[in-house]
Design a protein around this motif. Sequence first.
Motif, PDB file in Angstrom:
ATOM      1  N   GLU A 192     -10.147   3.582 -42.474  1.00  0.00           N
ATOM      2  CA  GLU A 192     -10.793   2.274 -42.542  1.00  0.00           C
ATOM      3  C   GLU A 192     -12.203   2.375 -43.130  1.00  0.00           C
ATOM      4  O   GLU A 192     -12.580   1.600 -44.021  1.00  0.00           O
ATOM      5  N   VAL A 193     -12.973   3.311 -42.633  1.00  0.00           N
ATOM      6  CA  VAL A 193     -14.361   3.435 -43.061  1.00  0.00           C
ATOM      7  C   VAL A 193     -14.456   3.833 -44.535  1.00  0.00           C
ATOM      8  O   VAL A 193     -15.253   3.284 -45.299  1.00  0.00           O
ATOM      9  N   SER A 194     -13.622   4.778 -44.945  1.00  0.00           N
ATOM     10  CA  SER A 194     -13.722   5.286 -46.315  1.00  0.00           C
ATOM     11  C   SER A 194     -13.093   4.350 -47.340  1.00  0.00           C
ATOM     12  O   SER A 194     -13.501   4.342 -48.507  1.00  0.00           O
ATOM     13  N   SER A 195     -12.118   3.544 -46.923  1.00  0.00           N
ATOM     14  CA  SER A 195     -11.452   2.627 -47.862  1.00  0.00           C
ATOM     15  C   SER A 195     -12.034   1.221 -47.827  1.00  0.00           C
ATOM     16  O   SER A 195     -11.770   0.414 -48.722  1.00  0.00           O
ATOM     17  N   GLN A 196     -12.797   0.918 -46.762  1.00  0.00           N
ATOM     18  CA  GLN A 196     -13.323  -0.426 -46.549  1.00  0.00           C
ATOM     19  C   GLN A 196     -12.199  -1.457 -46.408  1.00  0.00           C
ATOM     20  O   GLN A 196     -12.327  -2.609 -46.820  1.00  0.00           O
ATOM     21  N   GLN A 197     -11.094  -1.015 -45.835  1.00  0.00           N
ATOM     22  CA  GLN A 197      -9.969  -1.889 -45.509  1.00  0.00           C
ATOM     23  C   GLN A 197      -9.500  -1.566 -44.105  1.00  0.00           C
ATOM     24  O   GLN A 197      -9.679  -0.446 -43.619  1.00  0.00           O
ATOM     25  N   SER A 198      -8.880  -2.540 -43.445  1.00  0.00           N
ATOM     26  CA  SER A 198      -8.270  -2.229 -42.159  1.00  0.00           C
ATOM     27  C   SER A 198      -7.123  -1.250 -42.386  1.00  0.00           C
ATOM     28  O   SER A 198      -6.514  -1.215 -43.469  1.00  0.00           O
ATOM     29  N   PHE A 199      -6.841  -0.448 -41.386  1.00  0.00           N
ATOM     30  CA  PHE A 199      -5.831   0.609 -41.520  1.00  0.00           C
ATOM     31  C   PHE A 199      -4.475   0.046 -41.938  1.00  0.00           C
ATOM     32  O   PHE A 199      -3.809   0.582 -42.832  1.00  0.00           O
ATOM     33  N   PHE A 255      -4.473  -1.106 -45.631  1.00  0.00           N
ATOM     34  CA  PHE A 255      -4.441   0.031 -46.554  1.00  0.00           C
ATOM     35  C   PHE A 255      -3.028   0.588 -46.667  1.00  0.00           C
ATOM     36  O   PHE A 255      -2.537   0.835 -47.785  1.00  0.00           O
ATOM     37  N   LEU A 256      -2.380   0.807 -45.528  1.00  0.00           N
ATOM     38  CA  LEU A 256      -1.029   1.359 -45.572  1.00  0.00           C
ATOM     39  C   LEU A 256      -0.075   0.430 -46.324  1.00  0.00           C
ATOM     40  O   LEU A 256       0.744   0.887 -47.129  1.00  0.00           O
ATOM     41  N   THR A 257      -0.169  -0.862 -46.063  1.00  0.00           N
ATOM     42  CA  THR A 257       0.719  -1.815 -46.714  1.00  0.00           C
ATOM     43  C   THR A 257       0.503  -1.838 -48.223  1.00  0.00           C
ATOM     44  O   THR A 257       1.468  -1.760 -49.006  1.00  0.00           O
ATOM     45  N   GLU A 258      -0.749  -1.929 -48.639  1.00  0.00           N
ATOM     46  CA  GLU A 258      -1.042  -2.073 -50.065  1.00  0.00           C
ATOM     47  C   GLU A 258      -0.863  -0.781 -50.844  1.00  0.00           C
ATOM     48  O   GLU A 258      -0.446  -0.808 -52.001  1.00  0.00           O
ATOM     49  N   ARG A 259      -1.176   0.337 -50.209  1.00  0.00           N
ATOM     50  CA  ARG A 259      -1.206   1.588 -50.963  1.00  0.00           C
ATOM     51  C   ARG A 259       0.049   2.441 -50.788  1.00  0.00           C
ATOM     52  O   ARG A 259       0.321   3.300 -51.637  1.00  0.00           O
ATOM     53  N   ILE A 260       0.792   2.249 -49.698  1.00  0.00           N
ATOM     54  CA  ILE A 260       1.966   3.093 -49.442  1.00  0.00           C
ATOM     55  C   ILE A 260       3.246   2.276 -49.303  1.00  0.00           C
ATOM     56  O   ILE A 260       4.203   2.459 -50.063  1.00  0.00           O
ATOM     57  N   PHE A 308      -4.715  -2.118 -31.205  1.00  0.00           N
ATOM     58  CA  PHE A 308      -4.901  -0.714 -31.532  1.00  0.00           C
ATOM     59  C   PHE A 308      -3.846  -0.278 -32.540  1.00  0.00           C
ATOM     60  O   PHE A 308      -2.654  -0.255 -32.240  1.00  0.00           O
ATOM     61  N   LEU A 309      -4.277   0.059 -33.743  1.00  0.00           N
ATOM     62  CA  LEU A 309      -3.381   0.474 -34.817  1.00  0.00           C
ATOM     63  C   LEU A 309      -3.315   1.998 -34.814  1.00  0.00           C
ATOM     64  O   LEU A 309      -4.114   2.682 -35.450  1.00  0.00           O
ATOM     65  N   SER A 310      -2.344   2.530 -34.100  1.00  0.00           N
ATOM     66  CA  SER A 310      -2.293   3.968 -33.857  1.00  0.00           C
ATOM     67  C   SER A 310      -1.779   4.737 -35.067  1.00  0.00           C
ATOM     68  O   SER A 310      -0.627   4.576 -35.481  1.00  0.00           O
ATOM     69  N   ALA A 311      -2.648   5.599 -35.603  1.00  0.00           N
ATOM     70  CA  ALA A 311      -2.224   6.503 -36.675  1.00  0.00           C
ATOM     71  C   ALA A 311      -1.419   7.667 -36.121  1.00  0.00           C
ATOM     72  O   ALA A 311      -0.758   8.375 -36.866  1.00  0.00           O
ATOM     73  N   GLY A 312      -1.490   7.839 -34.801  1.00  0.00           N
ATOM     74  CA  GLY A 312      -0.751   8.920 -34.169  1.00  0.00           C
ATOM     75  C   GLY A 312       0.672   8.557 -33.816  1.00  0.00           C
ATOM     76  O   GLY A 312       1.522   9.438 -33.679  1.00  0.00           O
ATOM     77  N   GLY A 313       0.966   7.255 -33.665  1.00  0.00           N
ATOM     78  CA  GLY A 313       2.325   6.926 -33.244  1.00  0.00           C
ATOM     79  C   GLY A 313       2.643   5.457 -33.192  1.00  0.00           C
ATOM     80  O   GLY A 313       3.478   5.044 -32.393  1.00  0.00           O
ATOM     81  N   ARG A 371      -6.692   3.488 -21.986  1.00  0.00           N
ATOM     82  CA  ARG A 371      -6.316   2.080 -22.209  1.00  0.00           C
ATOM     83  C   ARG A 371      -6.536   1.739 -23.687  1.00  0.00           C
ATOM     84  O   ARG A 371      -7.227   0.777 -24.035  1.00  0.00           O
ATOM     85  N   LEU A 372      -5.945   2.559 -24.543  1.00  0.00           N
ATOM     86  CA  LEU A 372      -6.160   2.389 -25.979  1.00  0.00           C
ATOM     87  C   LEU A 372      -5.673   1.034 -26.491  1.00  0.00           C
ATOM     88  O   LEU A 372      -6.189   0.533 -27.489  1.00  0.00           O
ATOM     89  N   HIS A 373      -4.719   0.443 -25.809  1.00  0.00           N
ATOM     90  CA  HIS A 373      -4.212  -0.853 -26.260  1.00  0.00           C
ATOM     91  C   HIS A 373      -5.298  -1.941 -26.206  1.00  0.00           C
ATOM     92  O   HIS A 373      -5.167  -2.986 -26.839  1.00  0.00           O
ATOM     93  N   GLU A 374      -6.367  -1.663 -25.453  1.00  0.00           N
ATOM     94  CA  GLU A 374      -7.471  -2.626 -25.365  1.00  0.00           C
ATOM     95  C   GLU A 374      -8.477  -2.478 -26.513  1.00  0.00           C
ATOM     96  O   GLU A 374      -9.348  -3.318 -26.676  1.00  0.00           O
ATOM     97  N   CYS A 375      -8.347  -1.393 -27.273  1.00  0.00           N
ATOM     98  CA  CYS A 375      -9.356  -1.061 -28.290  1.00  0.00           C
ATOM     99  C   CYS A 375      -8.875  -1.389 -29.700  1.00  0.00           C
ATOM    100  O   CYS A 375      -7.680  -1.382 -29.980  1.00  0.00           O
ATOM    101  N   ASN A 376      -9.830  -1.596 -30.598  1.00  0.00           N
ATOM    102  CA  ASN A 376      -9.512  -1.404 -32.002  1.00  0.00           C
ATOM    103  C   ASN A 376      -9.955   0.017 -32.351  1.00  0.00           C
ATOM    104  O   ASN A 376     -10.476   0.753 -31.495  1.00  0.00           O
ATOM    105  N   LEU A 377      -9.748   0.443 -33.577  1.00  0.00           N
ATOM    106  CA  LEU A 377     -10.037   1.834 -33.929  1.00  0.00           C
ATOM    107  C   LEU A 377     -11.524   2.153 -33.828  1.00  0.00           C
ATOM    108  O   LEU A 377     -11.904   3.259 -33.412  1.00  0.00           O
ATOM    109  N   ALA A 378     -12.376   1.217 -34.192  1.00  0.00           N
ATOM    110  CA  ALA A 378     -13.814   1.453 -34.099  1.00  0.00           C
ATOM    111  C   ALA A 378     -14.236   1.656 -32.647  1.00  0.00           C
ATOM    112  O   ALA A 378     -15.043   2.545 -32.332  1.00  0.00           O
ATOM    113  N   GLU A 379     -13.699   0.840 -31.751  1.00  0.00           N
ATOM    114  CA  GLU A 379     -14.026   0.956 -30.338  1.00  0.00           C
ATOM    115  C   GLU A 379     -13.513   2.268 -29.766  1.00  0.00           C
ATOM    116  O   GLU A 379     -14.168   2.901 -28.927  1.00  0.00           O
TER     117      GLU A 379
END
Length: 431
Positions: free
Chosen positions: A223-230, A233-238, A295-300, A183-191
């Motif tokens: 998120e953890v290494s950039s101190q930004q939400s995923f 980060f993608l929007t600003e950097r890519i 849930f911000l899926s980096a997989g899909g 039920r990944l849709h219920e989670c954020n990435l940290a959860e």
Amino acid sequence: MKTEPPYKERIRKESDLGLARLTADPHQVGLSEESLRKISLTVQKFIDSNQLAGATTIVARHGKVAYFETLGMRNLEEQKPLEKDTIFRIYSMTKPIAAVAVMMLCEEGKLELDAPVMKYLPELGSMSVAKNSESDKVTLGSANREMTVRDLMRHTSGLPGAIRYMAGTTGVDKLFRQAGLDRLHECNLAEMVARLGSVPLLYHPGEKWHYSIAADVLGRLIEVSSQQSFDVFLTERIFRPLGMVDTDFYVPTKKNDRLAAMYGLNPKGNLRTIDAPQGGTGNLSPVAYTKKPKFLSAGGGLVATATDFMRFCLMLLNKGTLNGIRMLEQESVEEMTRNQLPQSLIPLDKKPEERYTGLGFGLGVSVRVHRTNWVPSSQVGEYGWIGGTSTEFWISPQDELVTITLAQHLPFSNLSEIIKPMVYAAIVEGK
């Protein structure tokens, strides 16, 4: 009087789509117009035979788009055609974008490819391994080593994969569901990462290639290494630097009409609507991709247009730059796009076998390590990946060639494998 192919005229008119300075006539980049026309005829056959509602194909060579054609409908019920700015769910084509984000952070010294994941995500430290992963009862042991960031990116982490565990019957399947990972849709990435720490690995890290939830872990790592939400980060950097104006984890209301409907086949073999954001008969998921997910899926999880994703691909082809903007160092792109697997883990353990024979894996992309009978024209060194909703991209560095095919159909259509030899056959200069 000779008339120009429709796609050539359309390319010239699409200055608002962000590729105006990146277009050329086929002959200018060593491609045959006649051969490229066969792509359109093939796509039309898929549409006429009720295999697809529509598809977009875009081909670039030497950094210039030489073919860009849309055929069919983005919404059959409302008779809305596919257009150059139609938005597609790209599913697992999200993975290479997440991989680029990781490589950026490695260049900045915020991540290390061969560092243990637990250095950044302590929840995933000292994970146990299922000694009998296919059994009803799970016996646990200690992992031979910690998984690394590189393991996450090349799918050798030993982590389980989300799809098979939805209905699987093994002990690990049950633990996966008990942890709420179905039920990944219920989670954020940290959860998600917190839940994942309670589930055993299927294999010792590095022991086997297994397509898995590891790609989603990368989102939290970023998120953890950039101190930004995923997503930020993608929007600003890519996305923003590359001009990927329609790529995101959802489609805002003002763009809703541009999102293509998703189709499959009913028992009679006719196209049926699986998901249409504009509504419609058979619509199973009316809010899918129309609001920001938890849930911000980096997989899909991403949606994009053909032009957006082409800009991303051209950046990779150009070894990290586009229009004078450097996103990655050349060495980082080369590391991403070389095979990272030992010979013992090739071919990839994925179905159908014929598609994955001859493929190794880099960091976020597959890499062809030798030719096979599946599309024999595919070059060694070609890299790319697919999205489960009938989307695919591939890049041949040797030929300076990029191809993207986008449809919205489940299960995965074989359109892209039919088109691929046509694209290679269109090369008339620089073979």
